[in-house]
Design a protein around this motif. Structure first.
Motif, PDB file in Angstrom:
ATOM      1  N   LYS A   1      32.552  41.115  36.321  1.00  0.00           N
ATOM      2  CA  LYS A   1      32.432  39.464  37.237  1.00  0.00           C
ATOM      3  C   LYS A   1      34.155  39.721  36.894  1.00  0.00           C
ATOM      4  CE  LYS A   1      28.139  38.499  35.598  1.00  0.00           C
ATOM      5  NZ  LYS A   1      27.261  38.219  34.605  1.00  0.00           N
ATOM      6  N   CYS A   2      35.112  40.844  35.698  1.00  0.00           N
ATOM      7  CA  CYS A   2      36.372  40.253  35.835  1.00  0.00           C
ATOM      8  C   CYS A   2      37.474  39.832  37.450  1.00  0.00           C
ATOM      9  CB  CYS A   2      36.804  41.437  35.502  1.00  0.00           C
ATOM     10  SG  CYS A   2      38.410  41.765  35.562  1.00  0.00           S
ATOM     11  N   VAL A   3      37.425  38.982  37.493  1.00  0.00           N
ATOM     12  CA  VAL A   3      38.435  38.098  38.081  1.00  0.00           C
ATOM     13  C   VAL A   3      39.770  38.838  38.211  1.00  0.00           C
ATOM     14  CG1 VAL A   3      36.915  36.397  38.833  1.00  0.00           C
ATOM     15  CG2 VAL A   3      39.261  35.649  37.371  1.00  0.00           C
ATOM     16  N   LEU A   4      40.518  39.312  37.398  1.00  0.00           N
ATOM     17  CA  LEU A   4      42.084  40.024  37.325  1.00  0.00           C
ATOM     18  C   LEU A   4      43.103  39.215  37.525  1.00  0.00           C
ATOM     19  CD1 LEU A   4      41.251  42.581  40.279  1.00  0.00           C
ATOM     20  CD2 LEU A   4      41.733  43.418  37.866  1.00  0.00           C
ATOM     21  N   CYS A   5      42.742  38.282  36.688  1.00  0.00           N
ATOM     22  CA  CYS A   5      43.381  36.976  35.884  1.00  0.00           C
ATOM     23  C   CYS A   5      44.725  37.727  35.080  1.00  0.00           C
ATOM     24  CB  CYS A   5      42.793  35.955  35.431  1.00  0.00           C
ATOM     25  SG  CYS A   5      42.606  35.717  33.678  1.00  0.00           S
ATOM     26  N   GLY A   6      43.771  38.774  33.892  1.00  0.00           N
ATOM     27  CA  GLY A   6      44.764  39.340  33.553  1.00  0.00           C
ATOM     28  C   GLY A   6      45.296  38.285  31.802  1.00  0.00           C
ATOM     29  N   LYS A   7      44.386  37.795  31.919  1.00  0.00           N
ATOM     30  CA  LYS A   7      44.387  36.948  30.588  1.00  0.00           C
ATOM     31  C   LYS A   7      44.377  37.526  29.255  1.00  0.00           C
ATOM     32  CE  LYS A   7      43.764  32.463  32.392  1.00  0.00           C
ATOM     33  NZ  LYS A   7      43.227  31.158  31.924  1.00  0.00           N
ATOM     34  N   CYS A   8      42.988  38.301  29.741  1.00  0.00           N
ATOM     35  CA  CYS A   8      43.241  39.227  28.108  1.00  0.00           C
ATOM     36  C   CYS A   8      43.648  39.971  27.387  1.00  0.00           C
ATOM     37  CB  CYS A   8      41.428  39.716  27.957  1.00  0.00           C
ATOM     38  SG  CYS A   8      41.343  40.856  30.016  1.00  0.00           S
ATOM     39  N   ILE A   9      45.257  40.805  28.809  1.00  0.00           N
ATOM     40  CA  ILE A   9      46.244  41.490  28.467  1.00  0.00           C
ATOM     41  C   ILE A   9      46.494  41.353  27.190  1.00  0.00           C
ATOM     42  CG2 ILE A   9      47.563  42.746  29.398  1.00  0.00           C
ATOM     43  CD1 ILE A   9      46.111  42.747  31.426  1.00  0.00           C
TER      44      ILE A   9
ATOM     45  N   VAL B   1      31.562  41.856  24.277  1.00  0.00           N
ATOM     46  CA  VAL B   1      30.828  42.391  25.379  1.00  0.00           C
ATOM     47  C   VAL B   1      32.123  41.883  26.692  1.00  0.00           C
ATOM     48  CG1 VAL B   1      29.065  40.876  25.781  1.00  0.00           C
ATOM     49  CG2 VAL B   1      29.144  43.280  26.570  1.00  0.00           C
ATOM     50  N   TYR B   2      32.209  43.234  28.163  1.00  0.00           N
ATOM     51  CA  TYR B   2      32.990  42.882  28.357  1.00  0.00           C
ATOM     52  C   TYR B   2      31.973  43.107  29.610  1.00  0.00           C
ATOM     53  CZ  TYR B   2      36.367  44.214  32.121  1.00  0.00           C
ATOM     54  OH  TYR B   2      37.476  45.203  33.220  1.00  0.00           O
ATOM     55  N   ASP B   3      31.868  42.977  30.859  1.00  0.00           N
ATOM     56  CA  ASP B   3      31.522  43.168  32.301  1.00  0.00           C
ATOM     57  C   ASP B   3      32.521  43.071  33.487  1.00  0.00           C
ATOM     58  OD1 ASP B   3      30.022  44.060  34.754  1.00  0.00           O
ATOM     59  OD2 ASP B   3      27.841  42.442  34.312  1.00  0.00           O
TER      60      ASP B   3
ATOM     61  N   VAL C   1      40.854  47.438  37.822  1.00  0.00           N
ATOM     62  CA  VAL C   1      40.406  46.660  37.394  1.00  0.00           C
ATOM     63  C   VAL C   1      41.601  47.284  35.738  1.00  0.00           C
ATOM     64  CG1 VAL C   1      37.870  48.118  37.952  1.00  0.00           C
ATOM     65  CG2 VAL C   1      39.702  49.479  36.348  1.00  0.00           C
ATOM     66  N   ILE C   2      40.388  45.935  34.490  1.00  0.00           N
ATOM     67  CA  ILE C   2      41.011  46.049  33.368  1.00  0.00           C
ATOM     68  C   ILE C   2      40.596  46.963  32.391  1.00  0.00           C
ATOM     69  CG2 ILE C   2      41.825  44.500  31.312  1.00  0.00           C
ATOM     70  CD1 ILE C   2      42.760  43.057  33.530  1.00  0.00           C
ATOM     71  N   THR C   3      41.714  47.803  31.705  1.00  0.00           N
ATOM     72  CA  THR C   3      40.560  49.088  31.362  1.00  0.00           C
ATOM     73  C   THR C   3      41.879  49.099  29.763  1.00  0.00           C
ATOM     74  OG1 THR C   3      38.750  50.312  31.214  1.00  0.00           O
ATOM     75  CG2 THR C   3      40.980  51.319  32.683  1.00  0.00           C
TER      76      THR C   3
ATOM     77  N   VAL D   1      39.928  33.991  26.144  1.00  0.00           N
ATOM     78  CA  VAL D   1      40.620  33.732  27.029  1.00  0.00           C
ATOM     79  C   VAL D   1      40.454  33.342  28.498  1.00  0.00           C
ATOM     80  CG1 VAL D   1      43.148  33.719  25.293  1.00  0.00           C
ATOM     81  CG2 VAL D   1      42.060  35.673  27.193  1.00  0.00           C
ATOM     82  N   CYS D   2      39.489  34.928  28.041  1.00  0.00           N
ATOM     83  CA  CYS D   2      38.504  35.078  29.902  1.00  0.00           C
ATOM     84  C   CYS D   2      37.849  33.940  30.860  1.00  0.00           C
ATOM     85  CB  CYS D   2      37.220  35.823  29.382  1.00  0.00           C
ATOM     86  SG  CYS D   2      36.970  36.850  31.108  1.00  0.00           S
ATOM     87  N   PRO D   3      38.516  33.687  31.701  1.00  0.00           N
ATOM     88  CA  PRO D   3      38.191  31.507  32.741  1.00  0.00           C
ATOM     89  C   PRO D   3      36.894  32.202  32.836  1.00  0.00           C
ATOM     90  CG  PRO D   3      39.884  33.674  33.442  1.00  0.00           C
ATOM     91  CD  PRO D   3      39.563  33.970  32.235  1.00  0.00           C
ATOM     92  N   VAL D   4      36.046  33.244  33.058  1.00  0.00           N
ATOM     93  CA  VAL D   4      34.928  33.917  33.679  1.00  0.00           C
ATOM     94  C   VAL D   4      34.018  34.194  32.572  1.00  0.00           C
ATOM     95  CG1 VAL D   4      35.846  33.622  36.258  1.00  0.00           C
ATOM     96  CG2 VAL D   4      35.576  35.602  34.252  1.00  0.00           C
ATOM     97  N   GLY D   5      32.622  35.108  33.106  1.00  0.00           N
ATOM     98  CA  GLY D   5      32.096  35.877  31.992  1.00  0.00           C
ATOM     99  C   GLY D   5      32.112  37.211  31.851  1.00  0.00           C
ATOM    100  N   ALA D   6      32.978  37.324  32.282  1.00  0.00           N
ATOM    101  CA  ALA D   6      33.288  38.686  32.609  1.00  0.00           C
ATOM    102  C   ALA D   6      33.633  39.672  30.334  1.00  0.00           C
ATOM    103  CB  ALA D   6      34.655  39.091  33.190  1.00  0.00           C
ATOM    104  N   ARG D   7      34.238  38.454  29.630  1.00  0.00           N
ATOM    105  CA  ARG D   7      34.505  39.100  28.135  1.00  0.00           C
ATOM    106  C   ARG D   7      34.253  38.281  27.893  1.00  0.00           C
ATOM    107  NH1 ARG D   7      37.543  43.301  28.109  1.00  0.00           N
ATOM    108  NH2 ARG D   7      38.799  44.290  29.410  1.00  0.00           N
ATOM    109  N   SER D   8      32.778  38.308  26.857  1.00  0.00           N
ATOM    110  CA  SER D   8      32.344  36.580  25.868  1.00  0.00           C
ATOM    111  C   SER D   8      32.269  37.527  24.513  1.00  0.00           C
ATOM    112  CB  SER D   8      31.110  36.729  26.908  1.00  0.00           C
ATOM    113  OG  SER D   8      30.380  37.549  27.090  1.00  0.00           O
TER     114      SER D   8
HETATM  115  S1  SF4 Z   1      40.394  37.432  31.197  1.00  0.00           S
HETATM  116 FE1  SF4 Z   1      38.090  38.148  32.057  1.00  0.00          FE
HETATM  117  S2  SF4 Z   1      39.068  37.834  33.572  1.00  0.00           S
HETATM  118 FE2  SF4 Z   1      40.600  37.783  33.240  1.00  0.00          FE
HETATM  119  S3  SF4 Z   1      41.405  40.061  33.447  1.00  0.00           S
HETATM  120 FE3  SF4 Z   1      40.255  39.631  31.218  1.00  0.00          FE
HETATM  121  S4  SF4 Z   1      38.496  40.016  31.876  1.00  0.00           S
HETATM  122 FE4  SF4 Z   1      39.224  39.626  33.453  1.00  0.00          FE
END
Ligand code: SF4
Ligand code: SF4
Ligand code: FES
Ligand code: FES
Lengths: 180, 213
Positions: free
Chosen positions: B151-159, B146-148, B180-182, B203-210
Motif C-alpha cells: 500500500k506504500c506510495v513511497l512518500c518517505g514520511k515514515c523515514i 503493522v506495515y503493508d 520499497v521502504i524497508t 504520518v503515513c498518508p495511506v493505509g500502509a503503516r497503521s
Molecule cells: S509514510 Fe506510508 S506511504 Fe509514505 S513511505 Fe512510509 S509507509 Fe509508504
C-alpha cells in the motif's frame, strides 16, 4: 544467503582497514568507501555496511539504501565462476529469458544469487555487444553465443570436468610431493 | 523577523510569512492542493508530484511544496495543465498500489481517497496496468503497528518520522519498480529495533503503516 563466519570476519576487517584512510565523517566519502570495499571483497555485505555506518555515524539502513540503489554494488559474494546472461534487446528477443531460466533451474539459485558452495553466481547483464550471437552468455570472461538450454547443461558439465581434472592434478601433485 | 506578504490563491486574498511554502499557506486557508510527500517544517523532497499549481508569471506549473510565497503572488490551483499533471501522476501512483479500501486500515482517513474525491479521479488506474508486487510480505512483527508495503506510495514520511521520534530504522531500498521502504537488510521491524512508538503510522498518508485495532 548466509555468510560464513570467515566471510563476516574478512568483511569487517577489510572495511575497517579501508576506513582508516578516512578520518573525516564527510558523507560525500561514503560511496568511495563502498567502492573500495567492493574492489577488495568483490561485494558489499551487511557486516561491511554496518562498519561503514558506525564510522559515518549514520543509521545502518541509510547505507543499505545507498548500496541497494546502485547496480554497481553486489550484496552477496561473487561465485568462483560468474555466469552473466545477456538480457539486451536482441538476446531478449532470441529467448534470453529461457536461458536465464535454465541456469536458475540447473544451479538452483535465482538471478542475482550465488550457489551455497560459492562455485557459481548468476546475473543478468544488458547488451554485451555481440548481438548477432544472441542469445549470449558470458561465463567468467568467455563469450558463448547461440546458447540453448542443452548448451547450458553442456557448459556446466565441462566446468565440472575441468574441476575434477584440476582436483585430480592437485592430488597427483600432492602424491608426487609426498613421494619425493 | 520575517515579513508578512499578501497573495492571491484562486481569487482569495490571503497573507502569510514571506518565504513560507505555498502548499502550507493554501492548506491553512482551506484551499486544498493534493499532496503526499511534503512535511511541514522539513526540507521538501518533492517526490509525489501531485501538488502542482500555476503561478502567474511562471512558464510551467510548479510544485507548491517547494514554492516560497512572495508579495503580490497570484496562484491558480487548477488549470488544464495542472489537472493533466495531477491526473497522470496519480494514475502512476495508483498503478503501484494494492487497492482494497474495504479491508484497509486507512479507509476514510486516506489521502488517496481524498485526492480522488477532490479532483474527481478514479482510484483504479484506467490506462496503466497494475504493477504491485503482491508478494511483498506484511510486517506484523510488532504489537502496535503493522506495515503493508503493497500500500506504500513511497512518500518517505515514515523515514523522517522514524529518524525524529523512533529508532531511525527505515529508509528506501532498491530502485525503479522495486523501490520499497524497508529496514537494514530487509529484516522485520522487531529485529531492526522498532520501538513501536507509532510515529510512522501517525504520518503515513495511506493505509500502509497503521496502528492495529
Ligand atoms: S509514510 Fe506510508 S506511504 Fe509514505 S513511505 Fe512510509 S509507509 Fe509508504
Ligand atoms: S491506502 Fe487508501 S486508497 Fe489504498 S486501499 Fe487503503 S484506503 Fe484505499
Ligand atoms: S543484446 Fe545480447 S549481446 Fe546485444
Ligand atoms: S507534496 Fe509536493 S511533490 Fe509531494
Amino acid at each position: 544467503m548466509e555468510l560464513t563466519e570467515e566471510e563476516i570476519k574478512t568483511a569487517k576487517e577489510t572495511s575497517q582497514n579501508i576506513l582508516e584512510n578516512y578520518t573525516c565523517t564527510d558523507r560525500g566519502k561514503i560511496i568511495p568507501v563502498l567502492q573500495n570495499i567492493q574492489n577488495e571483497l568483490g561485494y558489499v555485505p551487511l557486516p561491511a555496511m554496518q562498519t561503514v555506518s558506525d564510522h559515518f555515524e549514520l543509521p545502518a539502513v541509510d547505507i543499505y539504501s545507498i548500496v541497494t540503489f546502485y547496480n554497481q554494488f553486489r550484496l552477496i559474494p561473487p561465485g568462483k565462476n560468474q555466469v552473466k546472461v545477456c538480457m539486451g534487446t536482441a538476446c531478449h528477443m532470441r529467448g534470453g529469458q529461457i536461458i536465464l531460466d535454465s541456469w536458475e533451474r540447473r544451479l538452483d539459485i535465482k538471478c542475482g544469487e550465488t550457489t551455497e558452495d560459492r562455485e557459481f553466481s548468476l546475473e543478468r547483464v544488458a547488451c554485451v555487444g555481440c548481438c548477432t550471437l544472441a542469445p549470449v552468455v558470458v561465463m567468467n570472461e568467455e563469450i558463448h553465443g547461440k546458447v540453448t538450454p542443452t548448451r547450458v547443461d553442456g557448459l556446466l558439465y565441462s566446468y565440472q570436468l575441468d574441476k575434477e581434472q584440476e582436483e585430480g592434478e592437485e592430488q597427483e601433485q600432492k602424491a608426487g610431493e609426498e613421494n619425493e | 523577523m520575517s515579513k508578512t506578504v499578501n497573495l492571491t490563491i484562486d481569487d482569495k486574498q490571503v497573507s502569510a510569512q514571506e518565504g513560507e511554502m505555498l502548499l502550507w499557506v493554501a492548506l491553512e486557508n482551506d484551499i486544498y492542493i493534493p499532496h503526499l510527500c511534503a512535511m511541514k517544517d522539513y526540507t521538501p523532497y518533492a517526490a509525489c508530484r501531485l501538488c502542482f499549481v500555476e503561478v502567474e508569471g511562471k512558464k510551467a506549473p510548479v510544485t507548491s511544496c517547494t514554492q516560497p510565497v512572495y508579495e503580490n503572488m497570484v496562484v491558480h490551483t487548477r488549470s488544464e495543465r495542472v489537472d493533466e499533471l495531477v491526473k497522470k501522476g496519480f494514475e502512476l501512483i495508483m498503478s503501484n498500489h494494492h487497492l482494497d479500501c474495504k479491508n484497509c486500515p486507512g479507509n476514510k482517513n486516506c489521502e488517496l481517497q481524498k485526492i480522488a474525491k477532490a479532483r474527481k479521479l478514479p482510484l483504479k488506474p484506467k490506462k496503466l496496468i497494475q504493477q504491485v508486487n503482491e508478494e511483498l510480505p506484511i510486517d506484523d512483527s510488532m504489537d502496535k503497528i503493522v506495515y503493508d508495503p503493497r500500500k506504500c506510495v513511497l512518500c518517505g514520511k515514515c523515514i523522517t518520522a522514524c529518524k525524529e521520534n523512533g529508532n531511525g530504522i527505515l529508509n528506501f531500498a532498491h530502485r525503479g519498480i522495486d523501490r520499497v521502504i524497508t529496514t537494514f537488510g530487509n529484516i522485520s521491524l522487531k529485529e531492526a529495533g522498532c520501538l513501536d512508538c507509532g510515529a510512522c503510522a501517525e504520518v503515513c498518508p495511506v493505509g500502509a503503516r497503521s496502528i492495529k485495532e
